[in-house]
Design a protein around this motif. Structure first.
Motif, mmCIF file in Angstrom:
data_model
loop_
_atom_site.group_PDB
_atom_site.id
_atom_site.type_symbol
_atom_site.label_atom_id
_atom_site.label_comp_id
_atom_site.label_asym_id
_atom_site.label_seq_id
_atom_site.Cartn_x
_atom_site.Cartn_y
_atom_site.Cartn_z
ATOM 1 N N GLY A 12 0.808 -1.215 0.000
ATOM 2 C CA GLY A 12 0.000 0.000 0.000
ATOM 3 C C GLY A 12 0.843 1.267 0.000
ATOM 4 O O GLY A 12 0.517 2.242 -0.678
ATOM 5 N N PHE A 13 1.948 1.243 0.752
ATOM 6 C CA PHE A 13 2.843 2.406 0.768
ATOM 7 C C PHE A 13 3.470 2.639 -0.610
ATOM 8 O O PHE A 13 3.603 3.784 -1.053
ATOM 9 N N VAL A 14 3.830 1.573 -1.300
ATOM 10 C CA VAL A 14 4.387 1.712 -2.647
ATOM 11 C C VAL A 14 3.315 2.281 -3.584
ATOM 12 O O VAL A 14 3.603 3.154 -4.409
ATOM 13 N N GLY A 15 2.076 1.804 -3.444
ATOM 14 C CA GLY A 15 0.977 2.357 -4.240
ATOM 15 C C GLY A 15 0.772 3.838 -3.977
ATOM 16 O O GLY A 15 0.566 4.624 -4.904
ATOM 17 N N THR A 16 0.830 4.213 -2.723
ATOM 18 C CA THR A 16 0.705 5.625 -2.356
ATOM 19 C C THR A 16 1.823 6.440 -2.994
ATOM 20 O O THR A 16 1.581 7.529 -3.538
ATOM 21 N N ALA A 17 3.044 5.909 -2.947
ATOM 22 C CA ALA A 17 4.186 6.603 -3.553
ATOM 23 C C ALA A 17 3.988 6.772 -5.059
ATOM 24 O O ALA A 17 4.335 7.819 -5.617
ATOM 25 N N CYS A 18 3.415 5.769 -5.716
ATOM 26 C CA CYS A 18 3.144 5.873 -7.159
ATOM 27 C C CYS A 18 2.173 7.010 -7.447
ATOM 28 O O CYS A 18 2.411 7.823 -8.356
ATOM 29 N N ILE A 19 1.093 7.075 -6.695
ATOM 30 C CA ILE A 19 0.082 8.108 -6.937
ATOM 31 C C ILE A 19 0.636 9.497 -6.628
ATOM 32 O O ILE A 19 0.430 10.448 -7.395
ATOM 33 N N ILE A 20 1.361 9.626 -5.552
ATOM 34 C CA ILE A 20 1.973 10.919 -5.227
ATOM 35 C C ILE A 20 3.014 11.292 -6.277
ATOM 36 O O ILE A 20 3.094 12.446 -6.716
ATOM 37 N N GLY A 21 3.794 10.304 -6.704
ATOM 38 C CA GLY A 21 4.796 10.555 -7.746
ATOM 39 C C GLY A 21 4.156 10.992 -9.051
ATOM 40 O O GLY A 21 4.660 11.890 -9.733
ATOM 41 N N ALA A 22 3.042 10.369 -9.413
ATOM 42 C CA ALA A 22 2.342 10.750 -10.638
ATOM 43 C C ALA A 22 1.809 12.177 -10.544
ATOM 44 O O ALA A 22 1.881 12.943 -11.510
ATOM 45 N N TYR A 23 1.292 12.532 -9.386
ATOM 46 C CA TYR A 23 0.781 13.895 -9.210
ATOM 47 C C TYR A 23 1.937 14.906 -9.272
ATOM 48 O O TYR A 23 1.815 15.965 -9.906
ATOM 49 N N PHE A 24 3.057 14.570 -8.668
ATOM 50 C CA PHE A 24 4.235 15.442 -8.747
ATOM 51 C C PHE A 24 4.688 15.591 -10.201
ATOM 52 O O PHE A 24 4.979 16.692 -10.662
ATOM 53 N N TYR A 25 4.732 14.466 -10.910
ATOM 54 C CA TYR A 25 5.131 14.479 -12.321
ATOM 55 C C TYR A 25 4.196 15.376 -13.134
ATOM 56 O O TYR A 25 4.651 16.175 -13.952
ATOM 57 N N LEU A 26 2.887 15.264 -12.911
ATOM 58 C CA LEU A 26 1.910 16.095 -13.612
ATOM 59 C C LEU A 26 2.163 17.571 -13.342
ATOM 60 O O LEU A 26 2.088 18.409 -14.234
#
Length: 86
Positions: A12-26
């Protein structure tokens, strides 16, 4: 929360990091690649869903379902746009 974290919590933490990373990338990229953006969001939603299936939180599970559906829609839209340009 006295229980130690298990493998599903770490997923779940890795999933959270993916979503936060995607938002940062955007936010950071001038022209974000939709395949990276939506693919990372879909990966994050899938990983969080795995975690939520074990540590059930129904509202969060519903949120991840919508998050994944929007990411799939974004990927399909990007794919169609790519085919039109070819």
């Amino acid at each position: 929360m006295d229980a130690p974290l298990d493998i599903y919590s770490y997923v779940g933490f890795v999933g959270t990091a993916c979503i936060i990373g995607a938002y940062f990338y955007l936010t950071a990229a001038d022209k974000p690649n939709p395949f990276i953006l939506h693919g990372t969001n879909l990966t994050g939603a899938a990983l969080l869903t795995v975690s939520l299936l074990v540590h059930t939180n129904v509202p969060s599970l519903v949120l991840e379902g919508f998050w994944a559906a929007i990411a799939i829609w974004g990927l399909a839209k990007a794919w169609r746009s790519r085919e039109k340009q070819a």
